[in-house]
Enzyme design. Structure first.
Site, PDB file in Angstrom:
ATOM      1  N   ASP A 140       0.785  -1.257   0.000  1.00 12.55           N
ATOM      2  CA  ASP A 140       0.000   0.000   0.000  1.00 12.55           C
ATOM      3  C   ASP A 140       0.810   1.296   0.000  1.00 12.55           C
ATOM      4  O   ASP A 140       0.439   2.261   0.687  1.00 12.55           O
ATOM      5  CB  ASP A 140      -0.959   0.016   1.204  1.00 12.55           C
ATOM      6  CG  ASP A 140      -1.948  -1.128   1.189  1.00 12.55           C
ATOM      7  OD1 ASP A 140      -1.953  -1.918   0.233  1.00 12.55           O
ATOM      8  OD2 ASP A 140      -2.727  -1.247   2.160  1.00 12.55           O
ATOM      9  N   VAL A 156       3.227   0.325   4.195  1.00 13.57           N
ATOM     10  CA  VAL A 156       2.496   1.061   5.233  1.00 13.57           C
ATOM     11  C   VAL A 156       1.083   0.482   5.398  1.00 13.57           C
ATOM     12  O   VAL A 156       0.532  -0.065   4.457  1.00 13.57           O
ATOM     13  CB  VAL A 156       2.407   2.565   4.858  1.00 13.57           C
ATOM     14  CG1 VAL A 156       3.791   3.173   4.800  1.00 13.57           C
ATOM     15  CG2 VAL A 156       1.639   2.808   3.561  1.00 13.57           C
ATOM     16  N   THR A 157       0.520   0.685   6.599  1.00 12.48           N
ATOM     17  CA  THR A 157       1.196   1.138   7.802  1.00 12.48           C
ATOM     18  C   THR A 157       1.609  -0.074   8.623  1.00 12.48           C
ATOM     19  O   THR A 157       0.965  -1.124   8.542  1.00 12.48           O
ATOM     20  CB  THR A 157       0.286   2.053   8.665  1.00 12.48           C
ATOM     21  OG1 THR A 157      -0.867   1.295   9.070  1.00 12.48           O
ATOM     22  CG2 THR A 157      -0.155   3.283   7.913  1.00 12.48           C
ATOM     23  N   LYS A 204      -7.598  -4.910   4.934  1.00 11.78           N
ATOM     24  CA  LYS A 204      -6.291  -4.537   5.466  1.00 11.78           C
ATOM     25  C   LYS A 204      -5.258  -5.618   5.134  1.00 11.78           C
ATOM     26  O   LYS A 204      -4.134  -5.310   4.771  1.00 11.78           O
ATOM     27  CB  LYS A 204      -6.375  -4.316   6.988  1.00 11.78           C
ATOM     28  CG  LYS A 204      -7.409  -3.267   7.415  1.00 11.78           C
ATOM     29  CD  LYS A 204      -7.170  -1.933   6.742  1.00 11.78           C
ATOM     30  CE  LYS A 204      -8.187  -0.888   7.207  1.00 11.78           C
ATOM     31  NZ  LYS A 204      -8.163   0.314   6.326  1.00 11.78           N
ATOM     32  N   CYS A 236      -1.959  -2.512   7.856  1.00 11.38           N
ATOM     33  CA  CYS A 236      -1.931  -3.449   6.710  1.00 11.38           C
ATOM     34  C   CYS A 236      -0.688  -4.326   6.691  1.00 11.38           C
ATOM     35  O   CYS A 236      -0.749  -5.475   6.242  1.00 11.38           O
ATOM     36  CB  CYS A 236      -2.113  -2.676   5.414  1.00 11.38           C
ATOM     37  SG  CYS A 236      -3.790  -2.006   5.279  1.00 11.38           S
ATOM     38  N   LYS A 294      -6.599  -4.908  -3.054  1.00  5.06           N
ATOM     39  CA  LYS A 294      -7.210  -5.557  -1.891  1.00  5.06           C
ATOM     40  C   LYS A 294      -8.249  -4.631  -1.252  1.00  5.06           C
ATOM     41  O   LYS A 294      -7.986  -3.448  -1.052  1.00  5.06           O
ATOM     42  CB  LYS A 294      -6.122  -5.955  -0.874  1.00  5.06           C
ATOM     43  CG  LYS A 294      -5.323  -4.810  -0.289  1.00  5.06           C
ATOM     44  CD  LYS A 294      -4.191  -5.364   0.563  1.00  5.06           C
ATOM     45  CE  LYS A 294      -3.455  -4.312   1.353  1.00  5.06           C
ATOM     46  NZ  LYS A 294      -4.221  -3.569   2.330  1.00  5.06           N
TER      47      LYS A 294
HETATM   48  C1  C5J Z   1      -3.021   0.605   5.574  1.00  3.97           C
HETATM   49  C2  C5J Z   1      -4.793   1.815   6.684  1.00  3.97           C
HETATM   50  N1  C5J Z   1      -2.511   0.388   4.384  1.00  3.97           N
HETATM   51  N2  C5J Z   1      -4.035   2.170   7.713  1.00  3.97           N
HETATM   52  N3  C5J Z   1      -4.276   1.168   5.615  1.00  3.97           N
HETATM   53  O1  C5J Z   1      -2.386   0.362   6.583  1.00  3.97           O
HETATM   54  O2  C5J Z   1      -5.957   2.102   6.670  1.00  3.97           O
END
Ligand code: C5J
Length: 222
Positions: free
Chosen positions: A24, A157-158, A132, A162, A129
Site C-alpha cells: 500500500d 504502510v502502515t 487490510k 496493513c 485488496k
Molecule cells: C493501511 C490503513 N494500508 N491504515 N491502511 O495500513 O488504513
C-alpha cells in the site's frame, strides 16, 4: 543461502523462493493532500520509508527476484466495501467520496495509485485488496504458491495496520516473513515500535525484524 541479521534470530534468505511484498505505498496514504492527511495524520512519518524501499526494490529487481505490490481500495460502485468499513471513524469524508486526488480509495483514481518512486515494473503483480490484509479477498496466495514462494520480505504502510495484518495472514498460511524496520512506516511512532515488537516477540511469533540495508547486502553477496 545468505544469512541476514535479524531479531529474534538470524534469517536465512532463500532468494529463489522469496518474494518482496510492498504493501500500500499509495499516494492517498503518503502524499500531502491524500486521504491519510485528510484524516489528520502527519504523512511525513510515512515518507521516511520511501527511500529505503526504493533502494531495496532496485537491488531486488537487479538480482532478478520476484516483487509484488498491493493497493488498498475499492470498486467504483463500492460493492466490495463493507458497510462497517465505510462508516467506521465517523469521518465527514468517507471512502468513495470526492477527495483532493479523486474519489477516496477507489481503484483508478489518482490517490489510489502507487507513488512514482516505487511504481511497479511490467511483470510485477499488483494486488488490489479491499481489506487490510493482502490475502483477504485476493489471489495473492495462489500467485505465491504458483511461483513456489515460501518466504516474504514485507514492507510498506502502515506498520500496525496493513503490514501487521498481512504478516499475520501470511504466517498462518505457512510463509516465513521478514520485515525490514526501515522499510515500513506508521503515522504514530509508538505504533511503529510496538507493531514491530509484536512481530518478533515470543521467538518470532509472526516473523523476523531486521534492516533493508542488510537484505540488500545479502542479495548482492549471494
Ligand atoms: C493501511 C490503513 N494500508 N491504515 N491502511 O495500513 O488504513
Amino acid at each position: 543461502m545468505p544469512t541476514i541479521r535479524a531479531e529474534p534470530y538470524e534469517f536465512n534468505l532463500e532468494p529463489k523462493s522469496a518474494a518482496l511484498l510492498i504493501i500500500d505505498m499509495q499516494r492517498d496514504f503518503l502524499e500531502p493532500g491524500g486521504f491519510g492527511e485528510m484524516l489528520g495524520n502527519d504523512v511525513s512519518q510515512l515518507r521516511g520509508a520511501i527511500e529505503p524501499n526504493r533502494r531495496l526494490l532496485a537491488a531486488w529487481r537487479a538480482a532478478g527476484l520476484f516483487a509484488l505490490h498491493t493497493r488498498e481500495g475499492h470498486r467504483a460502485d463500492l460493492s466490495d466495501l463493507q458497510p462497517a468499513k465505510k462508516i467506521r471513524g465517523r469521518s465527514k469524508t468517507a471512502i468513495g467520496d470526492p477527495g483532493p486526488m479523486g474519489r477516496i480509495l477507489v481503484r483508478g483514481e489518482a490517490g489510489h495509485d502507487i507513488i512514482p518512486e516505487l511504481y511497479p515494473a511490467p511483470g510485477e503483480p499488483v494486488i488490489d485488496k479491499p481489506g487490510k490484509g493482502a490475502f483477504y479477498a485476493t489471489d495473492l496466495e495462489a500467485i505465491l504458491k504458483h511461483r513456489g514462494i515460501k518466504q516474504l520480505v514485507v514492507t510498506g504502510v502502515t506498520t500496525e495496520v496493513c503490514v501487521n495484518t498481512t504478516v499475520r495472514e501470511a504466517n498462518d498460511r505457512g510463509f516465513d516473513c521478514f520485515v525490514p524496520a526501515d522499510c515500513v512506516g506508521s503515522y504514530f511512532p509508538e505504533f511503529q515500535e510496538m507493531g514491530l515488537k509484536m512481530i518478533k516477540a515470543q521467538g518470532g511469533i509472526f516473523g523476523w525484524v531486521g534492516q533493508g540495508s542488510d537484505v540488500i547486502e545479502a542479495i548482492k553477496a549471494g
